[in-house]
Design an enzyme around this catalytic site. Structure first.
Site, PDB file in Angstrom:
ATOM      1  N   SER A 149       0.847  -1.202   0.000  1.00 57.50           N
ATOM      2  CA  SER A 149       0.000   0.000   0.000  1.00 57.50           C
ATOM      3  C   SER A 149       0.875   1.242   0.000  1.00 57.50           C
ATOM      4  O   SER A 149       2.088   1.155   0.275  1.00 57.50           O
ATOM      5  CB  SER A 149      -0.848  -0.034   1.277  1.00 57.50           C
ATOM      6  OG  SER A 149      -1.387   1.232   1.589  1.00 57.50           O
ATOM      7  N   TYR A 162      -3.490  -0.229   9.920  1.00 57.83           N
ATOM      8  CA  TYR A 162      -3.295  -0.571   8.500  1.00 57.83           C
ATOM      9  C   TYR A 162      -1.851  -0.262   8.085  1.00 57.83           C
ATOM     10  O   TYR A 162      -1.184  -1.071   7.430  1.00 57.83           O
ATOM     11  CB  TYR A 162      -4.299   0.227   7.678  1.00 57.83           C
ATOM     12  CG  TYR A 162      -4.368  -0.100   6.206  1.00 57.83           C
ATOM     13  CD1 TYR A 162      -5.049  -1.218   5.752  1.00 57.83           C
ATOM     14  CD2 TYR A 162      -3.771   0.728   5.251  1.00 57.83           C
ATOM     15  CE1 TYR A 162      -5.143  -1.510   4.389  1.00 57.83           C
ATOM     16  CE2 TYR A 162      -3.854   0.456   3.899  1.00 57.83           C
ATOM     17  CZ  TYR A 162      -4.546  -0.671   3.474  1.00 57.83           C
ATOM     18  OH  TYR A 162      -4.637  -0.954   2.121  1.00 57.83           O
TER      19      TYR A 162
HETATM   20  P1  NAP Z   1     -12.057  -4.820  -1.165  1.00 57.23           P
HETATM   21  O1  NAP Z   1     -12.805  -4.478  -2.401  1.00 57.23           O
HETATM   22  O2  NAP Z   1     -12.630  -4.495   0.171  1.00 57.23           O
HETATM   23  O3  NAP Z   1     -11.651  -6.364  -1.242  1.00 57.23           O
HETATM   24  C1  NAP Z   1     -11.020  -6.991  -0.174  1.00 57.23           C
HETATM   25  C2  NAP Z   1     -11.215  -8.458  -0.341  1.00 57.23           C
HETATM   26  O4  NAP Z   1     -10.577  -9.140   0.749  1.00 57.23           O
HETATM   27  C3  NAP Z   1     -12.681  -8.839  -0.323  1.00 57.23           C
HETATM   28  O5  NAP Z   1     -12.979  -9.423  -1.579  1.00 57.23           O
HETATM   29  C4  NAP Z   1     -12.819  -9.796   0.847  1.00 57.23           C
HETATM   30  O6  NAP Z   1     -13.555 -10.928   0.437  1.00 57.23           O
HETATM   31  C5  NAP Z   1     -11.390 -10.211   1.140  1.00 57.23           C
HETATM   32  N1  NAP Z   1     -11.133 -10.511   2.554  1.00 57.23           N
HETATM   33  C6  NAP Z   1     -11.103  -9.643   3.591  1.00 57.23           C
HETATM   34  N2  NAP Z   1     -10.835 -10.296   4.733  1.00 57.23           N
HETATM   35  C7  NAP Z   1     -10.695 -11.612   4.406  1.00 57.23           C
HETATM   36  C8  NAP Z   1     -10.409 -12.778   5.140  1.00 57.23           C
HETATM   37  N3  NAP Z   1     -10.204 -12.750   6.455  1.00 57.23           N
HETATM   38  N4  NAP Z   1     -10.326 -13.959   4.470  1.00 57.23           N
HETATM   39  C9  NAP Z   1     -10.538 -14.014   3.139  1.00 57.23           C
HETATM   40  N5  NAP Z   1     -10.808 -12.943   2.382  1.00 57.23           N
HETATM   41  C10 NAP Z   1     -10.889 -11.751   3.007  1.00 57.23           C
HETATM   42  O7  NAP Z   1     -10.630  -4.098  -1.160  1.00 57.23           O
HETATM   43  P2  NAP Z   1      -9.597  -3.771  -2.321  1.00 57.23           P
HETATM   44  O8  NAP Z   1      -9.524  -2.306  -2.391  1.00 57.23           O
HETATM   45  O9  NAP Z   1      -9.833  -4.575  -3.518  1.00 57.23           O
HETATM   46  O10 NAP Z   1      -8.255  -4.259  -1.590  1.00 57.23           O
HETATM   47  C11 NAP Z   1      -7.558  -5.446  -1.917  1.00 57.23           C
HETATM   48  C12 NAP Z   1      -6.184  -5.379  -1.299  1.00 57.23           C
HETATM   49  O11 NAP Z   1      -5.489  -4.243  -1.818  1.00 57.23           O
HETATM   50  C13 NAP Z   1      -6.192  -5.185   0.223  1.00 57.23           C
HETATM   51  O12 NAP Z   1      -5.100  -5.874   0.798  1.00 57.23           O
HETATM   52  C14 NAP Z   1      -5.997  -3.678   0.378  1.00 57.23           C
HETATM   53  O13 NAP Z   1      -5.477  -3.320   1.615  1.00 57.23           O
HETATM   54  C15 NAP Z   1      -5.049  -3.421  -0.754  1.00 57.23           C
HETATM   55  N6  NAP Z   1      -4.975  -2.047  -1.228  1.00 57.23           N
HETATM   56  C16 NAP Z   1      -6.095  -1.386  -1.652  1.00 57.23           C
HETATM   57  C17 NAP Z   1      -5.960  -0.104  -2.164  1.00 57.23           C
HETATM   58  C18 NAP Z   1      -7.117   0.704  -2.682  1.00 57.23           C
HETATM   59  O14 NAP Z   1      -6.944   1.908  -2.930  1.00 57.23           O
HETATM   60  N7  NAP Z   1      -8.298   0.135  -2.872  1.00 57.23           N
HETATM   61  C19 NAP Z   1      -4.706   0.488  -2.225  1.00 57.23           C
HETATM   62  C20 NAP Z   1      -3.604  -0.220  -1.756  1.00 57.23           C
HETATM   63  C21 NAP Z   1      -3.749  -1.477  -1.270  1.00 57.23           C
HETATM   64  P3  NAP Z   1     -14.922 -11.387   1.159  1.00 57.23           P
HETATM   65  O15 NAP Z   1     -15.612 -10.148   1.632  1.00 57.23           O
HETATM   66  O16 NAP Z   1     -15.627 -12.124   0.076  1.00 57.23           O
HETATM   67  O17 NAP Z   1     -14.480 -12.273   2.275  1.00 57.23           O
HETATM   68  C1  GCO Z   2      -6.850   5.272   3.297  1.00 60.38           C
HETATM   69  C2  GCO Z   2      -6.955   4.287   2.174  1.00 60.38           C
HETATM   70  C3  GCO Z   2      -5.619   3.686   1.798  1.00 60.38           C
HETATM   71  C4  GCO Z   2      -5.732   2.852   0.567  1.00 60.38           C
HETATM   72  C5  GCO Z   2      -4.478   2.276   0.051  1.00 60.38           C
HETATM   73  C6  GCO Z   2      -3.470   3.290  -0.341  1.00 60.38           C
HETATM   74  O1  GCO Z   2      -7.752   5.314   4.116  1.00 60.38           O
HETATM   75  O2  GCO Z   2      -5.879   6.045   3.297  1.00 60.38           O
HETATM   76  O3  GCO Z   2      -7.910   3.326   2.406  1.00 60.38           O
HETATM   77  O4  GCO Z   2      -4.987   3.125   2.869  1.00 60.38           O
HETATM   78  O5  GCO Z   2      -6.690   1.857   0.704  1.00 60.38           O
HETATM   79  O6  GCO Z   2      -3.954   1.254   0.830  1.00 60.38           O
HETATM   80  O7  GCO Z   2      -2.432   2.684  -1.038  1.00 60.38           O
END
Ligand code: NAP
Ligand code: GCO
Length: 268
Positions: A149, A162
């Site tokens: 992240s 986080y």
């Molecule tokens: P999201 O749409 O909320 O998806 C997260 C997924 O994780 C869901 O499909 C959920 O599946 C699954 N999950 C959560 N807890 C779980 C558990 N205990 N066991 C199995 N599955 C679990 O979030 P996203 O934005 O796509 O994020 C995906 C990854 O990228 C995360 O690690 C997040 O921190 C990271 N990330 C996101 C962003 C961003 O801007 N969106 C940026 C940087 C990093 P179910 O609900 O079906 O269980």
């Molecule tokens: C926040 C966001 C971020 C993103 C992501 C950034 O509240 O600042 O949720 O943490 O999800 O991980 O890279």
């Protein structure tokens, strides 16, 4: 010298497990790997969401296998890996994608909430990597991709748990590289910038008067690309790090952030 071929980017016949790929970034990356030829296994916490996701994969031309498994539960993860080995083959590629966030000021955050975030975002990638490593070592190769992240590098108000977990995940990435690089295992991270998914939806919610959320405006001003990322932006990087084209890339975090980390941001 070995000859370079575009086929080095292909993943034909490779078995990939993408955790938490019922939606969002995981779903997008799994589609990318499938388009490059990989067989896809994914998990989530509820059968209902798994069934809906399997249908969405099908609509995109992908026959993905979905399993109910909470990644924080080691016994459940071990059983998942065993089932995938029996049904699809030994896992070649693991993407530790499942993750949660809780946006709570630190002084108001309970220890339980802090632990829950660290359990999902840091302990679970350890559990999943530990479960697939023996198969990869025996097979003579493996790719582990940890979804890090901006918070692997930067802090901000309300995301202490986080940031602690994602910073730790960057170091777990380097340590897996250090410990298993000799076994031809590459462990890298992808650090997405701000991507439009369910997780960030509250930060993009329009205001009552229809104007953009202040955080939404802030992210546009802080991103040289002047937009939020889309899950499609993660497909190519995931394919690259899962493929033979990246066989000498190890312990690296590839930030896919439209330039956020390179930029001080616009003057308000
Ligand atoms: P999201 O749409 O909320 O998806 C997260 C997924 O994780 C869901 O499909 C959920 O599946 C699954 N999950 C959560 N807890 C779980 C558990 N205990 N066991 C199995 N599955 C679990 O979030 P996203 O934005 O796509 O994020 C995906 C990854 O990228 C995360 O690690 C997040 O921190 C990271 N990330 C996101 C962003 C961003 O801007 N969106 C940026 C940087 C990093 P179910 O609900 O079906 O269980
Ligand atoms: C926040 C966001 C971020 C993103 C992501 C950034 O509240 O600042 O949720 O943490 O999800 O991980 O890279």
């Amino acid at each position: 010298m070995a000859e370079f071929s575009m086929n080095d980017f292909r993943l034909d016949g490779k078995v990939a497990l993408v955790t938490g790929a019922t939606d969002g970034i995981g779903f997008g990356m799994a589609l990318g790997l499938a388009k490059a030829g990989a067989k896809i296994a994914f998990n989530g916490r509820s059968q209902e969401k798994i069934d809906a996701a399997v249908e969405r994969y099908k609509e995109n031309g992908v026959e993905a296998k979905g399993y109910v498994c909470d990644v924080t539960d080691e016994e459940s993860v071990k059983a998942l890996v065993k089932t995938i080995e029996e049904e699809l083959g030994v896992i070649d590629i693991l993407i530790n994608n499942a993750g949660i966030i809780k946006r709570i000021p630190m002084t108001e955050m309970s220890v339980e909430d802090f632990r829950k975030v660290v359990d999902t975002d840091l302990n679970a990638p350890f559990i999943c990597a530990k479960a697939v490593l023996p198969g990869m070592i025996a097979k003579g190769h493996g790719k582990i991709i940890n979804i890090c992240s901006m918070m692997s590098e930067l802090g901000r108000e309300t995301v202490s748990a986080y940031a602690a977990a994602k910073g730790g995940l960057k170091m777990l990435t380097r340590n897996i590289c250090a410990e298993y690089g000799h076994a031809n295992i590459q462990c890298n991270g992808i650090g997405p910038g701000y991507i439009a998914t369910k997780q960030t939806a509250p930060l993009r919610e329009p205001q009552a008067d229809g104007s953009r959320h202040p955080f939404d405006q802030f992210i546009i001003a802080k991103t040289p690309a002047e937009r939020w990322g889309e899950v499609e932006d993660l497909m190519g990087p995931a394919v690259f790090l899962a493929s033979d084209a990246s066989n000498f890339v190890n312990g690296h975090v590839l930030y896919v952030d439209g330039g956020i980390l390179a930029y001080i941001g616009k003057q308000p």
